[in-house]
Design an enzyme around this catalytic site. Structure first.
Site, PDB file in Angstrom:
ATOM      1  N   ASP A 106       0.869  -1.219  -0.092  1.00  0.00           N
ATOM      2  CA  ASP A 106       0.026  -0.092   0.108  1.00  0.00           C
ATOM      3  C   ASP A 106       0.830   1.211   0.018  1.00  0.00           C
ATOM      4  O   ASP A 106       1.847   1.436   0.371  1.00  0.00           O
ATOM      5  CB  ASP A 106      -1.070   0.110   1.178  1.00  0.00           C
TER       6      ASP A 106
HETATM    7  N1  URA Z   1      -1.300  -5.892   4.095  1.00  0.00           N
HETATM    8  C1  URA Z   1      -1.667  -4.685   3.869  1.00  0.00           C
HETATM    9  O1  URA Z   1      -2.722  -4.312   4.539  1.00  0.00           O
HETATM   10  N2  URA Z   1      -1.039  -3.816   3.188  1.00  0.00           N
HETATM   11  C2  URA Z   1       0.258  -3.970   2.426  1.00  0.00           C
HETATM   12  O2  URA Z   1       0.772  -3.040   1.906  1.00  0.00           O
HETATM   13  C3  URA Z   1       0.886  -5.188   2.533  1.00  0.00           C
HETATM   14  C4  URA Z   1       0.077  -6.163   3.168  1.00  0.00           C
END
Ligand code: URA
Length: 234
Positions: A106
């Site tokens: 993310d």
């Molecule tokens: N899980 C999440 O919620 N976000 C990420 O970036 C990676 C794993």
């Protein structure tokens, strides 16, 4: 390794476009075994010919494998029309034409990200069959209940009914934990903690399979790893 045109070789190895490379070749930037070659279509043998471009030796590598310590605030898409992506953090010396990001983090997640132009390897890594472990350090907005450890081990059922694969939850402090998962659903970790009424305030990936983020790799920095190390990922 197959013989190929000089412009194709230089473009693939340096990430420069074919047209930029052709102009450079015409201007006399390219040397094959010490001789200037101004013909872009000149055929070279990458396994035996010594190629120089603009005063630098261009070593042949079939693929590159790069690890990046992703900073927060940058998207991990391979391409975006307007926004800066993690590929903009790859130094010129490692740029290749077909670089792409292996799996996504993310925008606000930090840590280990793998980038390569080896499409087959990338595909294997993200395949649901691969079961490669991904380890994250999570900071939460309130305290974690120890009961969550068993729930993670059994497989958390997300709000949409999806049952996650068994995961390891190791509580490190009241609101800090290590989580190891073997899949990569959208916002997976945030959604797993959401089930327990916990919000994720910080998420940092420290490991993918056997690849550990080196302590000395600062946010935004890349490091090339060799093929053997990359392919040993699981
Ligand atoms: N899980 C999440 O919620 N976000 C990420 O970036 C990676 C794993």
């Amino acid at each position: 390794m197959e013989k190929q045109r000089l412009d194709r070789f230089l473009s693939n190895q340096t990430g420069m476009s074919r047209s930029v490379v052709r102009t450079g070749i015409r201007r006399g930037f390219a040397y094959v075994n010490g001789d200037a070659v101004k013909d872009a279509a000149y055929i070279i043998d990458p396994s035996s010919d010594k190629i120089d471009y603009d005063g630098e030796s261009v070593e042949y590598k079939e693929f590159v494998y790069i690890i990046l310590n992703k900073p927060s605030g940058i998207i991990s898409a391979s391409r975006d029309k307007s926004r800066k992506t993690v590929l903009d953090l790859v130094p010129e010396s490692l740029k290749r034409r077909d670089l792409s990001v292996v799996g996504r983090l993310d925008k606000d997640t930090t840590g280990l990200l793998l980038i390569t132009d080896d499409g087959e390897f990338a595909h294997k890594c993200i395949s649901p069959k691969s079961k490669i472990e991904k380890s994250y350090i999570v900071t939460l907005d309130s305290d974690i209940n120890a009961d969550a450890v068993d729930e993670f081990a059994k497989g958390v059922v997300l709000a949409d009914g999806y049952k996650c694969k068994p995961a390891v939850l190791e509580i490190l402090a009241k609101n800090k934990a290590r989580v190891i998962i073997t899949e990569g659903k959208y916002h997976q970790i945030k959604r797993m903690f959401g089930v327990f009424g916990l919000g994720v305030e910080g998420l940092h990936r420290e490991r993918i399979g056997t690849l550990i983020l080196p302590d000395n790799l600062l946010f935004g920095e890349c490091q090339e790893i060799n093929k053997t190390t990359a392919l040993r990922i699981n």
